[in-house]
Structures are given as structure tokens and as C-alpha cells.
Design an enzyme around this catalytic site. Structure first.
Site, PDB file in Angstrom:
ATOM      1  N   ASP A   1       0.820  -1.225   0.000  1.00  0.00           N
ATOM      2  CA  ASP A   1       0.000   0.000   0.000  1.00  0.00           C
ATOM      3  C   ASP A   1       0.852   1.271   0.000  1.00  0.00           C
ATOM      4  OD1 ASP A   1      -2.365  -1.634   0.330  1.00  0.00           O
ATOM      5  OD2 ASP A   1      -1.851  -1.795   2.443  1.00  0.00           O
TER       6      ASP A   1
ATOM      7  N   HIS B   1      -4.321  -1.964  -6.569  1.00  0.00           N
ATOM      8  CA  HIS B   1      -3.695  -0.682  -6.831  1.00  0.00           C
ATOM      9  C   HIS B   1      -4.684   0.250  -7.513  1.00  0.00           C
ATOM     10  CE1 HIS B   1      -2.177  -3.736  -9.761  1.00  0.00           C
ATOM     11  NE2 HIS B   1      -2.715  -2.908 -10.624  1.00  0.00           N
TER      12      HIS B   1
END
Length: 427
Positions: free
Chosen positions: A13, A41
Site C-alpha cells: 500500500d 492498486h
């Protein structure tokens, strides 16, 4: 440089999607080399936001070849959904290539993932329950089903029958739940075979030929260094290798083909799921970072745990990945904090240590040793060169370079492509 590996330096992340998308503009090929659809993503193009889990971010550039390498585990159902999602959004998928050697995630993998996690009780590791771990387990046990197997009806039928015999036995006798129907799975996956067939190829040959001809190749890692099966916070890790070295295995290229390794590092630290987190903030500052950075998982929607930048982790990631450059993301999220802290070491058993411990027991007993830096209040989302940033923001970045020993090449000050500062060209 013609080949660049882009990896996450923390627990995933870090903003790899945006940096991959940004660098993909100059790349000819974008390659995923590990993981599965447990990695999410988000890429923002103008006013449009795209959320992907399996297909490389470079797909948003119609002229780029995007590769799902042999190191990736593929859920055909998710692949089908993403292909449809992209087509509905007007994105062509004609240049997608899928390795014949990539392994498949089957419905029984997902079911076992769920049951095994529930069975752990308080010792849950925080799996996404996407079947990633069980699929990699079958790969290591040499019972997995690959794309090339799926494309051969007779071979697929044989392998499916063998797997179902074992998996249904496990589901019914150990977990007491209903097994899977051979006929249903066989026909469902034959439909997926025809969806995958036009994209399936020898991707190792494709990538190596591209490198030999001087084309630019970007290798896109999923998750992050601390989720690596060997180098992460084991057992709170993924089942593959997000580190840079895995790009060679997961894409089918030799190590001499890699020219640059860029580590994506968030300007603070986040983590999803269980496990030690030395710089975690359980106060209003942690909540500030979560809200300002919109820290919720792309795949799970779970709120991410937030904390100060951990220099020990960043230094460790620089070493195990051989980083040649850093891409710092979400610097803008820190705007408004009067004081910003950076962990420069850990205190363990009364002593200050500078190395990241292998033992989770040790790590859970570590207290961060902080250096404090003054923050800034200016809006930096419009900055396009280093001198546009406030002095305190520049000092913060210099401190990150000092701790890691790695030069910063890219700075992200917002979610859009154009909200990026380039200090040194990667391609």
C-alpha cells in the site's frame, strides 16, 4: 536504463500503482512478477479512478504491452471481471500477455483459505481469503494447475480430478463442509480457458527479446518487502516474494538483465492485518493520517493501521532489495502536522538497535527511537519541482535519504499523474 524493478519497501500500500502508472508512460512493457489479486492498486487519470487487482497498471496506456508473469497466481474469474471492467471503461486489453507457466487459483483454494483462517482463532494472520496461499502451496507441492494445463482439455480434466479427490476429502472429512462438483468446475474453467487463450504465451521469451532489442521494461512488484515470505514479518506475510530478486524468477529473466531497482516508500507507515508495528499510532495523529491519506485497503476495504515513518524498515528494505533509488509517496498527507517523527532506531532490552530483527517476539518488544522534525502547513499538491516545496518538507526528504543511504528520484504530492516531482529520470 532499460529495465527497472519497482518494489514496495514497507507492508504494501505504498502507492506503487501511481508510480507504476507514471513510469509506464516511458516503458514499452510492464510486467507483474508475483502475487495475485490480493494486491490492489488505484490509478487516477485525470478525473477517472481505476482500481485493479491483477492486471498491471500499464494497461491504461493502450500502446504498452502488459505481462502477467509466471510468478503470479491467477484467479480466472477475477481476470474475466477485470477484462470486462476495463472494456466497459473504454480501455483496450489487446496488448495483455499471460504466461503459460502461471498457476491458477481454483475455488477450493479460496474455500481452504477461508476455513484455515477461521480455524486459527486468535492466531489469524489476516489473509485476504483470495486463495493465494493455498494456490502457492499447491505450486510448491507440485500439484498446481497452470495456464498451459488449462488450455489442454484432457490434461486439465486429469489434473482437476486428482486435485478434487484430495481437496474434497480434506473439505468433507476435516472441515465438515461440502466439496466441489467436478462437472461444474470443469465446465466453468473451460469457459475461462477460451478467455485466457488469446493472451497466453511464453512471456519469458517475450520479455527477454524486448530487453535484447533495447526496449524499456518495468517490473511491477505487488505487496511490499515486509510481506515477503523470507524477508518479511513472518508468519504475517504473503505467500510469494515481493522483493526485487523475485522479478527474475517470476518473469523468467536473469539477474544481469536488471539495471535499476526503485523502492516506493510512503512518507509515513501503514499496515493491514495482524502483526507487530513499532511506529503504530493509536491516537488522533494516527486517525489524521488515515483520514488524510484515505487509508483503506483497495482489495479488502479494511482500515489500514497508520504510524510514523520507520527508518529501520526503510534501511532494511534498501539492503535486501539493493535499491538504487526511492520514490516517496503521499508527502502531501503530512501537511498540517506541527511536528513529524521519524524512527531512526529501536530500543530493545535497554539497548538501541539499528537493524530490523528477524524474531517477531523481539520486534513486538521494540520501542521506536524517534527524531522530531518540524512540519509544514503549506499546500504542496501543486509543487512540480523540489524548490516548490517548503523548507521543512525538503528537510524531511533529506532525512529519509540520510537514513536509507538511497537517493530520492521521485516525489508524489497527490494522486494524479501530474502531481509528481522528478529529481532524476528513471528511464
Amino acid at each position: 536504463m532499460t529495465t527497472v524493478v519497482l518494489i514496495g519497501t514497507q507492508w504494501g500500500d505504498e502507492g506503487k500503482g501511481k508510480i507504476t502508472d507514471f513510469l509506464a508512460e516511458k516503458a514499452d512493457l510492464v510486467v507483474r512478477y508475483q502475487g495475485g489479486n490480493n494486491a490492489g492498486h488505484t490509478v487516477v487519470v485525470g478525473e477517472n479512478s481505476f482500481k485493479l487487482h491483477l492486471i498491471p497498471s500499464g494497461i491504461l496506456y493502450p500502446e504498452k504491452i502488459c505481462v502477467i508473469g509466471n510468478g503470479v497466481v491467477i484467479d480466472p474469474k477475477v481476470l474475466k471481471e477485470e477484462l470486462e471492467y476495463l472494456r466497459q471503461r473504454g480501455v483496450t486489453t489487446a496488448n495483455l500477455k499471460i504466461s503459460l507457466r502461471a498457476h491458477l487459483i481454483m475455488p477450493y483454494h479460496k474455500k481452504l483459505d477461508e476455513l484455515e483462517e477461521e480455524d486459527k482463532g486468535e492466531n489469524k494472520i489476516g489473509t485476504t481469503k483470495r486463495g493465494i496461499g493455498p494456490a502457492y502451496r499447491d505450486k510448491a507441492a507440485r500439484t498446481g494447475i497452470r495456464v498451459c494445463d488449462l488450455l489442454d482439455k484432457e490434461l486439465f480434466a486429469e489434473k482437476l480430478a486428482l486435485n478434487l479427490k484430495e481437496k474434497n476429502n480434506l473439505l468433507e472429512k476435516i472441515y465438515g463442509v461440502e466439496g466441489f462438483s467436478y462437472d461444474e468446475l470443469y465446465h466453468e474453467y473451460l469457459e475461462y480457458a477460451e478467455i485466457i487463450r488469446p493472451y497466453a504465451t511464453d512471456t519469458s521469451r517475450l520479455i527477454n527479446d524486448a530487453i535484447e532489442s533495447g526496449q524499456k521494461v518495468l517490473f511491477e512488484g505487488a505487496q511490499g518487502t515486509l510481506l515477503d515470505l523470507d524477508h518479511g514479518t513472518y508468519p504475517y506475510v504473503t505467500s510469494s516474494h515481493p522483493v526485487a530478486g523475485a522479478a527474475c524468477i517470476g518473469a523468467g529473466i536473469g539477474p544481469t538483465k536488471i539495471h535499476e531497482v526503485i523502492g516506493v516508500v510512503k512518507a509515513y507507515t501503514t499496515r493491514v492485518g495482524s502483526g507487530p508495528f513499532p511506529t503504530e499510532l493509536l491516537d488522533e495523529t494516527g486517525e489524521f493520517l488515515r483520514k488524510q491519506g484515505y487509508e483503506f485497503g483497495t482489495t479488502t476495504g479494511r482500515p489500514r493501521r497508520c504510524g510514523w515513518f520507520d527508518g529501520v524498515i526503510a534501511r532494511y528494505a534498501a539492503r535486501v532489495n539493493g535499491l538504487s533509488g526511492l520514490a516517496v509517496t503521499k508527502l502531501d498527507v503530512l501537511t498540517g502536522l506541527k511536528t513529524i517523527k521519524i524512527a531512526v532506531g529501536y530500543r530493545f532490552n535497554g539497548k538501541v538497535i539499528n537493524e530490523f530483527p528477524a524474531s517477531l517476539k523481539e520486534l513486538s518488544q521494540c520501542e521506536p527511537v524517534y527524531e522530531e522534525l518540524p512540519g509544514w502547513s503549506e499546500d504542496i499538491t501543486g509543487a512540480r519541482k523540489l524548490t516548490d516545496l517548503p523548507e521543512n518538507a525538503r528537510n524531511y526528504l533529506r532525512k529519509i535519504e540520510e537514513i536509507t543511504g538511497v537517493p530520492i528520484k521521485i516525489i508524489s504530492v497527490g494522486t494524479r499523474r501530474d502531481q509528481t516531482i522528478i529529481l532524476d529520470q528513471v528511464f
